[in-house]
Design a protein around this motif. Structure first.
Motif, PDB file in Angstrom:
ATOM      1  N   PRO A 171      40.467  33.878  23.602  1.00  0.00           N
ATOM      2  CA  PRO A 171      39.660  32.658  23.817  1.00  0.00           C
ATOM      3  C   PRO A 171      39.710  32.130  25.248  1.00  0.00           C
ATOM      4  N   ASP A 172      40.909  32.091  25.850  1.00  0.00           N
ATOM      5  CA  ASP A 172      40.991  31.519  27.184  1.00  0.00           C
ATOM      6  C   ASP A 172      40.317  32.391  28.234  1.00  0.00           C
ATOM      7  N   ASN A 173      40.039  33.660  27.893  1.00  0.00           N
ATOM      8  CA  ASN A 173      39.434  34.552  28.888  1.00  0.00           C
ATOM      9  C   ASN A 173      37.920  34.514  28.855  1.00  0.00           C
ATOM     10  N   VAL A 174      37.362  33.952  27.776  1.00  0.00           N
ATOM     11  CA  VAL A 174      35.896  33.937  27.669  1.00  0.00           C
ATOM     12  C   VAL A 174      35.247  33.199  28.848  1.00  0.00           C
ATOM     13  N   PRO A 175      35.774  32.008  29.247  1.00  0.00           N
ATOM     14  CA  PRO A 175      35.150  31.355  30.409  1.00  0.00           C
ATOM     15  C   PRO A 175      35.213  32.201  31.671  1.00  0.00           C
ATOM     16  N   ILE A 176      36.236  33.065  31.778  1.00  0.00           N
ATOM     17  CA  ILE A 176      36.359  33.870  32.999  1.00  0.00           C
ATOM     18  C   ILE A 176      35.285  34.946  33.022  1.00  0.00           C
ATOM     19  N   VAL A 177      34.993  35.516  31.840  1.00  0.00           N
ATOM     20  CA  VAL A 177      33.905  36.499  31.785  1.00  0.00           C
ATOM     21  C   VAL A 177      32.603  35.816  32.169  1.00  0.00           C
ATOM     22  N   ALA A 178      32.394  34.604  31.624  1.00  0.00           N
ATOM     23  CA  ALA A 178      31.181  33.859  31.973  1.00  0.00           C
ATOM     24  C   ALA A 178      31.157  33.584  33.475  1.00  0.00           C
ATOM     25  N   MET A 179      32.334  33.213  34.021  1.00  0.00           N
ATOM     26  CA  MET A 179      32.400  32.881  35.444  1.00  0.00           C
ATOM     27  C   MET A 179      31.963  34.070  36.303  1.00  0.00           C
TER      28      MET A 179
END
Lengths: 444, 257
Positions: A142-150
């Motif tokens: 879950p915490d890595n999803v924003p990084i993929v989006a980023m």
């Protein structure tokens, strides 16, 4: 049954929806091309691509009896190849090369068709990679999803910048006004600005609510000070700093270098004497400042966050994107200090040391004697290089900026370069510390 | 007379809104000058200055996310108790049973989004050269706001009191141990001693001050909670006010000269 299946019916169905979305994106793209009177051949190619995507989506969305035998997945040979290439040296070399290509080829890759193809390739690569169990484990955390989006968002805005800058640079070369200068007429804030703010707020609220419903915020087991997770990672936005710990001790990586980054950012408006490029996008008029900033932001800041998040596993070892995070993976580390290179390997002598009962002064002198090569190198780097650069490559800067501004700039550049320099020294010579004084917690 | 006109003509309405409805050009100017919430804006702007492809809207989005975080955060504060006994259970309950527990997901995702948008805002301001005179000082304020955003996110990271939280904060705050002179494992700390007694020990160094203890424990939870909910937001609010004020005073959204 395999507890870690690469393909499950749920994965296949989700990928079906993804391909369908990609198909819809490309349909819009093809329609726009049609409106812009593109050639029939181009339209035919894009239409067949859309059809292929639609078919691919249908195959994924149709029930399939044996998901493990599903024909569309990332081939093992490619996975092994990519994992085989995965190490920090190649990661850094490739990101630096891509960075150079991004700048040199800016007029080519900012063309809408090329950029669109790159986006398609990136999404297809992601989609195919999702058929790998270990890839899903890392990317889907879950915490890595924003990084993929980023990743995609930063890519998009970098493209936006370069395409605007290329357009403006072309206009400036022809003596025409920039895009920003063209729409010079004034409009009232009500309604032109307040309405778009309102729409933006509503859209964002909707996005946040949907995001919150679809994806649960991360929550792991209750805190326990005895169960240390492996790897233990800082919050994702500090992972670039944590990655620096591989090359520098905490006092440098965690305190000095971040402080230099902040001071450097705050000093930026006062050392950039270039009056051009205020209020419009341009590359040619501000080459030096833009290349320096982009190098710090993209390969060093964003790049190291990507590395720290997706590629560093247990014991902070480096793992390929399809590799299982094996706690027992061994990496041989026999790094050598500069002082050992000099005294033991170079002069064939033991390291200078004072006796156990020597006075404090004698001990200090022995340490300084042991580390004199490294100390001299660091002092030369910080004290000799700025005047040397002022006389050669930075001569114009020195004349225009004056002594103080120039020294600030030179030191900031040297500190920024210190990270790649130490990386290369580590990879090329297994160099551990340039100056190694563990007695004083002073290792560089 | 329609109902709308009747309401807008009433004494109550007129006492709240100091201007007539913005239907014509004159009143669209007046509304910007007389409304508290709108007066942050100028009356008119250059068309290209507010084009999305130019501003990316990232500063505005960051501010909006700050408001979202403030509202959802206050709601969460009504429920969450920052003690070792309750912190984790309260978050668990927010996830599983509490009505409007979604506030926690929105708060968490909004925080991640805010970190990204604040970077992108800085990225855009750099790329349009908007830090150049006369806006140098506002860039400095912006860098401070960026740091405070990261600190807000960092202090909030601990509050769920799960494994992710405690170890991320442990790893992050271990750096403070190595602060030159002020950390007990930092270079130069040994020099600071009086008559053979070290002034900088693991119970008096920068890390101890940050954590309120030798390790991440209940004192840390309390300390981070106050930093996260009160101390840092206060400073951020002040700096945001200065940041916006300076945007107006330094000539509005940057434009080609």
């Amino acid at each position: 049954m395999n507890p870690h299946p690469d393909l499950t019916s749920q994965v296949i169905r989700s990928l079906g929806w993804l391909y369908l979305a990609l198909c819809a994106m490309n349909l819009v793209w093809t329609f726009r091309l049609g409106k812009a009177k593109a050639s029939v051949a181009a339209l035919a190619v894009w239409s067949s691509y859309c059809t292929a995507l639609a078919l691919l989506a249908m195959v994924h969305l149709t029930k399939f009896a044996e998901p493990q035998n599903f024909p569309f997945f990332m081939p093992l040979s490619i996975k092994t190849q990519i994992d085989g290439l995965a190490n920090p040296v190649i990661f850094f070399a490739v990101s630096t090369l891509l960075f150079i290509a991004m700048i040199v080829l800016r007029e080519w890759w900012t063309k809408p068709t090329i950029a669109w193809l790159i986006l398609n390739a990136a999404i297809l690569f992601m989609a195919l990679s999702m058929t790998d169990y270990d890839f899903r484990q890392i990317v889907g955390k879950p915490d890595n999803v924003p990084i993929v989006a980023m990743l995609f968002i930063v890519g998009f805005f970098t493209w936006l910048f370069f395409s605007r800058a290329v357009e403006n640079d072309r206009r400036i070369a022809l003596g025409k006004p920039t895009v920003e200068k063209e729409g010079d007429e004034k409009v009232l804030v009500w309604p032109d600005l307040v309405y778009s703010e309102m729409i933006c707020m509503i859209a964002l609220t909707a996005i946040l609510v949907i995001w919150g419903v679809v994806l649960q915020a991360p929550l792991e087991d209750p805190a326990s000070s005895v169960k240390t997770p492996n790897p233990s990672k800082a919050p994702w936005y500090f992972l670039g700093l944590q990655e620096m710990l591989v090359y520098y001790d905490p006092w440098m990586a965690g305190v000095v270098l971040p402080s230099v980054i902040l001071v450097g950012l705050m000093a930026l408006p006062y050392i950039d004497f270039n009056k051009n490029g205020n209020g419009y996008y341009t590359f040619n008029q501000r080459k030096f400042s833009i290349i320096t900033f982009l190098f710090g932001f993209i390969p060093l800041w964003i790049g190291l966050i990507i590395l720290g998040t997706f590629l560093r596993g247990p014991n902070w070892n480096f793992f390929g994107i399809y590799e299982y995070w094996d706690v027992h993976k061994l990496e041989v580390l026999n790094n050598v200090n500069l002082s050992e290179y000099f005294w033991i390997r170079g002069l064939d002598q033991p390291l200078p040391a004072a006796g156990a009962d020597a006075s404090a002064l004698v001990k200090t002198l022995a340490i300084l004697k042991r580390e004199w090569v490294g100390l001299a190198a660091v002092l030369a780097y910080l004290l000799l290089l700025p005047p040397l650069m002022a006389g050669t490559i930075f001569q114009k800067f020195f004349v225009k900026m004056g002594f103080v501004r120039y020294m600030v700039l030179a030191n900031l550049i040297l500190f920024m370069a210190a990270l790649p320099i130490k990386m290369v020294l580590r990879w090329a010579f297994n160099l551990k510390y340039i100056v190694a004084i563990p007695e004083w917690f002073f290792n560089i | 007379m329609s109902i709308g006109e009747y309401i807008r003509d009433s004494q109550i309405w007129k006492s709240i809104f100091r201007h007539p409805a913005p239907y014509d050009r004159r009143n669209r100017v007046v509304v910007m000058l007389t409304n508290f919430f709108l007066h942050l804006h100028p009356v008119s702007v250059k068309k290209q200055g507010i084009a999305l492809s130019y501003t990316w809207c990232m500063g505005g989005i960051t501010f909006f996310l700050f408001l979202v975080e403030a509202i959802t955060g206050v709601l969460l504060m009504f429920y969450y108790r920052p003690t070792l006994e309750w912190a984790y259970n309260d978050i668990l309950a927010l996830r599983d049973v509490t009505t409007l527990g979604i506030m926690r997901e929105i708060h968490r995702w909004g925080a991640h989004a805010m970190v990204i948008t604040v970077w992108l805002h800085m990225y855009r301001v750099f790329l349009t050269g908007s830090y150049k005179p006369p806006r140098e000082f506002n860039w400095v304020v912006g860098v401070l706001l960026l740091v405070l955003t990261l600190l807000l996110s960092f202090t909030g990271y601990l509050l769920p009191w799960d494994q992710l939280a405690i170890w991320a904060i442990t790893v992050g705050s271990n750096m403070a141990r190595a602060t030159p002179f002020l950390g007990h494992e930092g270079p130069g700390a040994q020099i600071l001693n009086l008559g053979g007694y070290d002034l900088i020990t693991n119970a008096s160094d920068a890390r101890f001050i940050l954590l309120g203890g030798r390790f991440v424990g209940e004192a840390t939870l309390n300390r981070f909670y106050i930093l996260h909910c009160v101390a840092i937001p206060l400073v951020v609010s002040l700096l945001i006010a200065i940041h916006f004020w300076r945007v107006r005073k330094d000539g509005g959204i940057s434009q080609p000269l």
